[in-house]
Design an enzyme around this catalytic site. Structure first.
Site, PDB file in Angstrom:
ATOM      1  N   ASP A   1       9.206 -19.026  32.236  1.00 19.78           N
ATOM      2  CA  ASP A   1      10.379 -19.132  31.373  1.00 19.78           C
ATOM      3  C   ASP A   1      10.981 -17.760  31.091  1.00 19.78           C
ATOM      4  O   ASP A   1      11.585 -17.549  30.038  1.00 19.78           O
ATOM      5  CB  ASP A   1       9.983 -19.829  30.063  1.00 19.78           C
ATOM      6  CG  ASP A   1      11.201 -20.302  29.278  1.00 19.78           C
ATOM      7  OD1 ASP A   1      11.070 -20.531  28.063  1.00 19.78           O
ATOM      8  OD2 ASP A   1      12.292 -20.422  29.887  1.00 19.78           O
TER       9      ASP A   1
ATOM     10  N   GLU B   1      17.862 -27.106  25.928  1.00 17.43           N
ATOM     11  CA  GLU B   1      17.385 -27.166  24.544  1.00 17.43           C
ATOM     12  C   GLU B   1      18.524 -27.279  23.535  1.00 17.43           C
ATOM     13  O   GLU B   1      19.504 -26.559  23.615  1.00 17.43           O
ATOM     14  CB  GLU B   1      16.512 -25.944  24.208  1.00 17.43           C
ATOM     15  CG  GLU B   1      17.102 -24.604  24.561  1.00 17.43           C
ATOM     16  CD  GLU B   1      16.663 -24.109  25.927  1.00 17.43           C
ATOM     17  OE1 GLU B   1      16.371 -24.951  26.794  1.00 17.43           O
ATOM     18  OE2 GLU B   1      16.622 -22.905  26.142  1.00 17.43           O
TER      19      GLU B   1
ATOM     20  N   LYS C   1      15.272 -15.672  35.313  1.00 17.20           N
ATOM     21  CA  LYS C   1      15.241 -16.769  36.308  1.00 17.20           C
ATOM     22  C   LYS C   1      15.112 -16.247  37.737  1.00 17.20           C
ATOM     23  O   LYS C   1      14.490 -16.892  38.563  1.00 17.20           O
ATOM     24  CB  LYS C   1      16.492 -17.641  36.151  1.00 17.20           C
ATOM     25  CG  LYS C   1      16.703 -18.145  34.721  1.00 17.20           C
ATOM     26  CD  LYS C   1      15.424 -18.680  34.087  1.00 17.20           C
ATOM     27  CE  LYS C   1      15.510 -18.752  32.578  1.00 17.20           C
ATOM     28  NZ  LYS C   1      14.188 -18.951  31.941  1.00 17.20           N
TER      29      LYS C   1
ATOM     30  N   ASP D   1      10.727 -23.730  33.581  1.00 18.66           N
ATOM     31  CA  ASP D   1      11.848 -24.138  32.731  1.00 18.66           C
ATOM     32  C   ASP D   1      13.172 -23.765  33.408  1.00 18.66           C
ATOM     33  O   ASP D   1      13.225 -22.866  34.254  1.00 18.66           O
ATOM     34  CB  ASP D   1      11.759 -23.456  31.357  1.00 18.66           C
ATOM     35  CG  ASP D   1      12.766 -24.029  30.365  1.00 18.66           C
ATOM     36  OD1 ASP D   1      13.158 -23.309  29.438  1.00 18.66           O
ATOM     37  OD2 ASP D   1      13.161 -25.203  30.526  1.00 18.66           O
ATOM     38  N   ASN D   2      14.258 -24.457  33.037  1.00 23.48           N
ATOM     39  CA  ASN D   2      15.633 -24.060  33.408  1.00 23.48           C
ATOM     40  C   ASN D   2      15.961 -24.117  34.885  1.00 23.48           C
ATOM     41  O   ASN D   2      16.775 -23.328  35.383  1.00 23.48           O
ATOM     42  CB  ASN D   2      15.923 -22.631  32.919  1.00 23.48           C
ATOM     43  CG  ASN D   2      15.580 -22.438  31.473  1.00 23.48           C
ATOM     44  OD1 ASN D   2      14.727 -21.604  31.142  1.00 23.48           O
ATOM     45  ND2 ASN D   2      16.224 -23.187  30.597  1.00 23.48           N
TER      46      ASN D   2
HETATM   47  C1  LIG Z   1      10.521  -8.016  33.955  1.00 25.38           C
HETATM   48  C2  LIG Z   1       9.818  -9.333  34.033  1.00 25.38           C
HETATM   49  C3  LIG Z   1       9.496  -9.811  32.678  1.00 25.38           C
HETATM   50  N1  LIG Z   1       8.252  -9.635  32.200  1.00 25.38           N
HETATM   51  C4  LIG Z   1       7.959 -10.079  30.943  1.00 25.38           C
HETATM   52  N2  LIG Z   1       8.838 -10.666  30.106  1.00 25.38           N
HETATM   53  C5  LIG Z   1      10.091 -10.823  30.584  1.00 25.38           C
HETATM   54  C6  LIG Z   1      10.474 -10.423  31.877  1.00 25.38           C
HETATM   55  N3  LIG Z   1      11.770 -10.757  32.054  1.00 25.38           N
HETATM   56  C7  LIG Z   1      12.180 -11.333  30.913  1.00 25.38           C
HETATM   57  N4  LIG Z   1      11.181 -11.363  30.017  1.00 25.38           N
HETATM   58  C8  LIG Z   1      11.232 -11.918  28.668  1.00 25.38           C
HETATM   59  O1  LIG Z   1      11.360 -13.325  28.804  1.00 25.38           O
HETATM   60  C9  LIG Z   1      12.403 -13.804  27.947  1.00 25.38           C
HETATM   61  C10 LIG Z   1      13.605 -14.078  28.789  1.00 25.38           C
HETATM   62  C11 LIG Z   1      13.914 -15.323  29.107  1.00 25.38           C
HETATM   63  C12 LIG Z   1      15.134 -15.608  29.932  1.00 25.38           C
HETATM   64  N5  LIG Z   1      15.537 -16.965  29.612  1.00 25.38           N
HETATM   65  C13 LIG Z   1      16.802 -17.304  29.777  1.00 25.38           C
HETATM   66  O2  LIG Z   1      17.646 -16.545  30.234  1.00 25.38           O
HETATM   67  C14 LIG Z   1      17.197 -18.672  29.326  1.00 25.38           C
HETATM   68  C15 LIG Z   1      18.569 -18.922  29.170  1.00 25.38           C
HETATM   69  C16 LIG Z   1      19.003 -20.155  28.728  1.00 25.38           C
HETATM   70  C17 LIG Z   1      20.459 -20.401  28.570  1.00 25.38           C
HETATM   71  C18 LIG Z   1      21.265 -19.437  27.955  1.00 25.38           C
HETATM   72  C19 LIG Z   1      22.623 -19.665  27.805  1.00 25.38           C
HETATM   73  C20 LIG Z   1      23.192 -20.865  28.255  1.00 25.38           C
HETATM   74  F1  LIG Z   1      24.510 -21.079  28.083  1.00 25.38           F
HETATM   75  C21 LIG Z   1      22.402 -21.817  28.872  1.00 25.38           C
HETATM   76  C22 LIG Z   1      21.025 -21.588  29.032  1.00 25.38           C
HETATM   77  C23 LIG Z   1      18.082 -21.178  28.417  1.00 25.38           C
HETATM   78  C24 LIG Z   1      16.716 -20.918  28.582  1.00 25.38           C
HETATM   79  O3  LIG Z   1      15.784 -21.892  28.291  1.00 25.38           O
HETATM   80  C25 LIG Z   1      16.265 -19.677  29.034  1.00 25.38           C
HETATM   81  O4  LIG Z   1      14.910 -19.497  29.207  1.00 25.38           O
HETATM   82  C26 LIG Z   1      12.679 -12.677  26.986  1.00 25.38           C
HETATM   83  O5  LIG Z   1      11.775 -12.746  25.903  1.00 25.38           O
HETATM   84  C27 LIG Z   1      12.433 -11.473  27.867  1.00 25.38           C
HETATM   85  O6  LIG Z   1      12.156 -10.307  27.122  1.00 25.38           O
HETATM   86 MG   LIG Z   2      13.885 -21.387  29.110  1.00 30.21          MG
END
Ligand SMILES: CCc1ncnc2c1ncn2[C@@H]1O[C@H](/C=C/CNC(=O)c2cc(-c3ccc(F)cc3)cc(O)c2O)[C@@H](O)[C@H]1O
Ligand SMILES: [Mg+2]
Length: 214
Positions: free
Chosen positions: A141, A199, A144, A169-170
């Site tokens: 999650d 969500e 992506k 997820d997603n």
């Molecule tokens: C470097 C590798 C690496 N290592 C360790 N932690 C990392 C990492 N890269 C990222 N993180 C952390 O993970 C989380 C990011 C998650 C990214 N998730 C979405 O982008 C997302 C978006 C929507 C959505 C947004 C807007 C909309 F309009 C529609 C849908 C819905 C969803 O459920 C979603 O999961 C944050 O805590 C990052 O700090």
């Molecule tokens: Mg997600």
């Protein structure tokens, strides 16, 4: 400089949820996201599917990529069997700090290890650092476009075994097209799509469950 959304989410947990009661922590976050501010937690509808897969696998060793505020961390950890342990990787220190407090409020800190850093940096060191042989369950999650490189890294590091269950997820919104194509075409995976919704919205989204065949 005011508070961040994760800090406001944490405050909602501390004000509305009962310490030690993981169900009330989950409910407090869902309430905050529905009635105050949307946040990118897996949410209640996809969370119910996550629950059913975790319960079915009943993992002794679990990995989560992307902790954010710890919502799915709590959902997974509350369903772990005795002796079960969850490692969750989060590279944003502010999010990690909030997640640790959410996890502690739920009373699950003994089952969970929040590891600060990038997944690509940490995956090659999980075995030596945490004594992990392989994972029974992995929840993806985080960013992506990193789902695919990270499962390839997990394969290369020998951290997947015959029967390891990946849940992503997603896969529709925002979407993970290269990951989806890979797990659906590869002879090394048996994949199944669980349709749901983004969500706290009516937009289409879903989870992809992929069993590693070795
Ligand atoms: C470097 C590798 C690496 N290592 C360790 N932690 C990392 C990492 N890269 C990222 N993180 C952390 O993970 C989380 C990011 C998650 C990214 N998730 C979405 O982008 C997302 C978006 C929507 C959505 C947004 C807007 C909309 F309009 C529609 C849908 C819905 C969803 O459920 C979603 O999961 C944050 O805590 C990052 O700090
Ligand atoms: Mg997600």
């Amino acid at each position: 400089t005011g508070t961040t959304r994760p800090q406001r989410l944490l405050r909602a947990v501390q004000e509305r949820a009962t310490r030690g009661d993981s169900e009330s922590v989950i409910a407090a976050i869902d309430h905050f996201c529905r009635h105050q501010e949307w946040a990118m937690n897996v949410g209640d509808e996809k969370g119910f599917i996550l629950d059913s897969v975790v319960s079915e696998v009943s993992p002794q060793t679990a990995l989560e990529l992307g902790t954010y505020c710890g919502y799915s961390t709590v959902r997974i950890a509350r369903l772990l069997p005795p002796g079960g342990h969850l490692i969750t990787l989060e590279f944003n220190p502010n999010y990690a700090a909030v997640a640790r407090q959410v996890i502690a409020w739920a009373g699950l800190e003994d089952m969970v290890q929040v590891v600060e850093g990038a997944s690509g940096d940490w995956i090659p060191h999980l075995r030596e650092h945490f004594g992990i042989e392989s994972f029974d369950f992995v929840f993806l999650d985080h960013w992506k476009e990193l789902y695919l490189p990270d499962i390839k890294l997990l394969e290369e590091c020998g951290l997947l075994r015959k029967g390891t269950v990946l849940l992503a997820d997603n896969v529709i919104c925002p979407g993970t097209p290269d990951y989806l194509e890979y797990v659906r075409k590869s002879q090394s995976y048996e994949s199944h799509y669980f349709g749901s919704h983004l969500e706290y919205t009516r937009a289409e989204d879903g989870l992809e469950k992929s069993v590693y065949l070795g």
